[in-house]
Design an enzyme around this catalytic site. Structure first.
Site, PDB file in Angstrom:
ATOM      1  N   GLY A  38      43.392   2.142  56.384  1.00 29.25           N
ATOM      2  CA  GLY A  38      44.424   2.458  55.476  1.00 29.25           C
ATOM      3  C   GLY A  38      45.630   1.756  56.147  1.00 29.25           C
ATOM      4  O   GLY A  38      46.851   1.943  55.394  1.00 29.25           O
ATOM      5  N   ALA A  39      45.519   0.990  57.174  1.00 27.05           N
ATOM      6  CA  ALA A  39      46.773   0.373  57.771  1.00 27.05           C
ATOM      7  C   ALA A  39      47.330  -0.764  56.741  1.00 27.05           C
ATOM      8  O   ALA A  39      48.507  -0.838  56.445  1.00 27.05           O
ATOM      9  CB  ALA A  39      46.800  -0.424  59.350  1.00 27.05           C
ATOM     10  N   GLY A  40      46.414  -1.483  56.139  1.00 30.51           N
ATOM     11  CA  GLY A  40      46.952  -2.486  55.445  1.00 30.51           C
ATOM     12  C   GLY A  40      47.664  -1.947  54.010  1.00 30.51           C
ATOM     13  O   GLY A  40      48.268  -2.464  53.356  1.00 30.51           O
ATOM     14  N   ASP A  41      46.835  -0.876  53.573  1.00 31.03           N
ATOM     15  CA  ASP A  41      47.281  -0.161  52.220  1.00 31.03           C
ATOM     16  C   ASP A  41      48.691   0.218  52.578  1.00 31.03           C
ATOM     17  O   ASP A  41      49.494   0.324  51.702  1.00 31.03           O
ATOM     18  CB  ASP A  41      46.346   1.011  51.914  1.00 31.03           C
ATOM     19  CG  ASP A  41      44.901   0.326  51.455  1.00 31.03           C
ATOM     20  OD1 ASP A  41      44.856  -0.735  51.146  1.00 31.03           O
ATOM     21  OD2 ASP A  41      43.901   0.991  51.665  1.00 31.03           O
ATOM     22  N   LYS A  72      49.875 -10.506  55.944  1.00 28.57           N
ATOM     23  CA  LYS A  72      49.500  -9.357  56.776  1.00 28.57           C
ATOM     24  C   LYS A  72      49.039 -10.117  58.034  1.00 28.57           C
ATOM     25  O   LYS A  72      48.045 -10.959  57.785  1.00 28.57           O
ATOM     26  CB  LYS A  72      48.375  -8.556  56.446  1.00 28.57           C
ATOM     27  CG  LYS A  72      48.919  -7.736  55.272  1.00 28.57           C
ATOM     28  CD  LYS A  72      47.878  -6.524  54.651  1.00 28.57           C
ATOM     29  CE  LYS A  72      46.683  -7.222  53.962  1.00 28.57           C
ATOM     30  NZ  LYS A  72      45.600  -6.302  53.603  1.00 28.57           N
ATOM     31  N   LEU A  73      49.366  -9.662  59.160  1.00 25.82           N
ATOM     32  CA  LEU A  73      48.925 -10.425  60.357  1.00 25.82           C
ATOM     33  C   LEU A  73      48.318  -9.352  61.458  1.00 25.82           C
ATOM     34  O   LEU A  73      48.148  -9.451  62.475  1.00 25.82           O
ATOM     35  CB  LEU A  73      50.376 -10.873  60.943  1.00 25.82           C
ATOM     36  CG  LEU A  73      50.942 -11.955  60.550  1.00 25.82           C
ATOM     37  CD1 LEU A  73      52.259 -12.232  61.213  1.00 25.82           C
ATOM     38  CD2 LEU A  73      50.098 -13.259  60.316  1.00 25.82           C
ATOM     39  N   GLY A  74      47.802  -8.304  60.702  1.00 27.24           N
ATOM     40  CA  GLY A  74      47.044  -7.310  61.582  1.00 27.24           C
ATOM     41  C   GLY A  74      48.023  -6.715  62.739  1.00 27.24           C
ATOM     42  O   GLY A  74      48.800  -6.433  62.405  1.00 27.24           O
ATOM     43  N   GLY A  88      51.733  -7.716  63.207  1.00 28.15           N
ATOM     44  CA  GLY A  88      52.674  -7.447  61.948  1.00 28.15           C
ATOM     45  C   GLY A  88      52.634  -8.124  60.773  1.00 28.15           C
ATOM     46  O   GLY A  88      51.606  -8.074  60.449  1.00 28.15           O
ATOM     47  N   ASP A 127      42.051   7.977  56.312  1.00 26.82           N
ATOM     48  CA  ASP A 127      43.150   7.510  55.474  1.00 26.82           C
ATOM     49  C   ASP A 127      43.856   8.738  54.712  1.00 26.82           C
ATOM     50  O   ASP A 127      44.921   8.560  53.949  1.00 26.82           O
ATOM     51  CB  ASP A 127      42.701   6.475  54.662  1.00 26.82           C
ATOM     52  CG  ASP A 127      41.558   6.809  53.752  1.00 26.82           C
ATOM     53  OD1 ASP A 127      40.964   7.889  53.757  1.00 26.82           O
ATOM     54  OD2 ASP A 127      41.159   5.753  53.054  1.00 26.82           O
TER      55      ASP A 127
END
Length: 159
Positions: free
Chosen positions: A79-82, A50-52, A55, A118
């Site tokens: 919740g973006a990473g999930d 993951k690069l935040g 992308g 989330d």
């Protein structure tokens, strides 16, 4: 660090999701290519890095795949990473290609940040496909919840 390291040494993993911070703690490196090299030597078959807002990168037996983030109005990054990890894993393990899974995963993470909390949105494959079409066309659709994110001028981020 020790417990996770011993798991990596004991078992092979079909997929590992990580980022710069966790990789630095576990391996002492931050470069995605170095991370994949180290993790693959420990039995990781596919690494989702993951690069935040920038992308993500997927390193798998099929090769290296990069997907840049999307510029969206951010209401809440929770919740973006999930969303990224869950969407990628779901599509990848259902037999979709790595590039397809990664493209949809990055779109799903962008969708999630457009609403507060989330639990407001759990984007599916069709939601991500719609997001990809709209954003690649240069315009942002309204929130998939059917309402635009609250706030007159939400902060911008590249996701």
């Amino acid at each position: 660090r020790g417990a996770i390291g011993s798991l990596l040494d004991r078992y092979d993993f079909d997929l590992l999701v990580t980022d710069q911070e966790d990789t630095e703690i576990l391996l002492g490196v931050i470069d995605p290519e170095e991370a994949y090299s180290a993790y693959s030597k420990r039995g990781v078959k596919c690494l989702l890095y993951k690069l935040g807002a920038q992308g993500a990168i997927a390193f798998c037996e099929e090769g290296e795949f990069r997907e840049p983030g999307y510029s969206v109005s951010v209401e809440d990054p929770t919740g973006a990473g999930d969303a990224l990890a869950g969407t990628f894993a779901s599509l990848y393990f259902s037999g979709k290609g790595v590039d397809y899974a990664l493209r949809h995963a990055v779109a799903a993470s962008a969708l999630v940040v457009t609403v507060r909390g989330d639990n407001e949105i759990t984007p599916g494959e069709k939601d991500a496909e719609k997001m990809i079409s709209h954003l690649r066309g240069g315009r942002m659709p309204s929130s998939p919840t059917g309402r635009n994110p609250p706030g007159a001028d939400p902060p911008k981020s590249d996701l």
